[in-house]
Design a protein around this motif. Structure first.
Motif, mmCIF file in Angstrom:
data_model
loop_
_atom_site.group_PDB
_atom_site.id
_atom_site.type_symbol
_atom_site.label_atom_id
_atom_site.label_comp_id
_atom_site.label_asym_id
_atom_site.label_seq_id
_atom_site.Cartn_x
_atom_site.Cartn_y
_atom_site.Cartn_z
ATOM 1 N N GLU A 111 -8.396 2.423 1.650
ATOM 2 C CA GLU A 111 -7.110 1.923 1.160
ATOM 3 C C GLU A 111 -7.242 0.857 0.077
ATOM 4 O OE1 GLU A 111 -2.743 0.529 2.846
ATOM 5 O OE2 GLU A 111 -4.491 0.362 4.146
ATOM 6 N N THR A 117 -4.200 -3.584 -1.986
ATOM 7 C CA THR A 117 -4.130 -4.149 -0.640
ATOM 8 C C THR A 117 -5.406 -4.931 -0.371
ATOM 9 O OG1 THR A 117 -2.817 -2.280 0.144
ATOM 10 C CG2 THR A 117 -3.897 -3.628 1.813
ATOM 11 N N THR A 236 1.125 -1.069 6.108
ATOM 12 C CA THR A 236 0.006 -0.582 5.313
ATOM 13 C C THR A 236 -0.492 0.713 5.945
ATOM 14 O OG1 THR A 236 -1.710 -1.728 6.595
ATOM 15 C CG2 THR A 236 -0.675 -2.961 4.782
#
Length: 294
Positions: A111, A117, A236
């Protein structure tokens, strides 16, 4: 804000419950895997299209640049479904689902590479904890049996699933697409991709499989996956994947009820560990939400 977070969490857990039905249905449906997923995609496509028209949800592309991420996410979804169902066919519901659920760890690593992030080392701890639970659930891997093939397909499916979810997150957060629109495009492309398989695979058994295909298309796919994609607006991808790690436990319970696949004490203890990661991450994410609001 706490109530709002709890609502988002409930929807994510509902998505997890609905998607959990894929294990028992994928194992039970007596059709070639690509054919099963073609019917699944086609019927879910019709349902979501009707829903978009009814709710007046816009489904037009916002930019031609979005075509590539839509196609890529659909390819990864098709790959995830096909390899996951082969994992179920070669092994059993427990093994297939548990090998798939290495994807929270894969997601935690991937990710930050695709989305802005910040990498959270705690994801690795929670992912490792979930993996420990998975190992306890199914500790014996015989590499010479079909179980190993099932595990291999499950791991490949996990990679595809992680990539599909990450791209879906970008389509929501950066391009502001509705979750239903994203699913509509993804399953539409999957339907097109799998159509040629109808020319050389046996589809004669479809008349006896319709009830289960319809359940797979509506409950698992149209409702479950759309709720999952929608949850990426509020969590997320790593958080959503870790929370949904309860899915193998639910899948094993469903398989026990409908397929009489009997779980062992390992299933109980491994399931407890997996559930603990869900509780820990839920509390962490709620606390982070409160801190950001303050």
């Amino acid at each position: 804000m706490s109530n709002q977070y709890n609502n988002h969490l409930v929807y994510l857990l509902l998505a997890t419950l609905f998607i959990s039905t894929s294990g028992a249905l994928g194992k039970f449906i007596d059709l070639p895997v690509p054919v099963t997923n073609w019917w699944r995609s086609l019927l879910a496509l019709l349902v979501l299209y009707a829903f978009c028209r009814y709710k007046k949800i816009p489904y037009q592309l916002k930019s031609k640049k979005n075509i590539i991420p839509f196609v890529l996410s659909a390819l990864f979804m098709a790959g995830h479904w096909i390899t996951y169902f082969y994992a179920l066919k070669f092994s059993n519901v427990a093994m297939g689902m548990l090998s798939l659920f290495t994807y929270p760890i894969i997601t935690a690593f991937l990710e930050p590479l695709f989305i802005k992030t910040k990498f959270d080392p705690m994801y690795i701890v929670l992912g490792a904890l979930a993996l420990l639970g998975i190992y306890i659930l199914a500790p014996e891997f015989d590499m010479e049996s079909t179980m190993f093939q099932g595990i291999f397909f499950g791991l490949v499916s996990a990679l595809f699933y992680a990539l599909r979810n990450i791209i879906s997150k970008k389509l929501i957060s950066e391009h502001h697409y509705n979750a239903t629109t994203i699913m509509l495009y993804q399953i539409g492309i999957v339907t097109i991709i799998l159509t040629p398989t109808l020319l050389f695979m046996d589809t004669s058994n479809i008349t006896t499989q319709y009830p289960y295909i319809i359940l797979l298309a509506i409950i698992t796919t149209a409702v479950g996956h759309t709720l999952l994609v929608n949850s990426l607006k509020h969590f997320t991808v790593s958080t959503a994947s870790i929370i949904s790690s309860v899915q193998p436990v639910l899948g094993i319970v469903i398989a026990f009820i409908f397929l009489r696949e009997i779980p062992s004490w390992n299933t109980f203890w491994g399931g407890m560990i997996i559930l603990s990661t869900v509780i820990i991450e839920s509390i962490r994410n709620q606390n982070k939400t409160k801190t950001n609001q303050d």
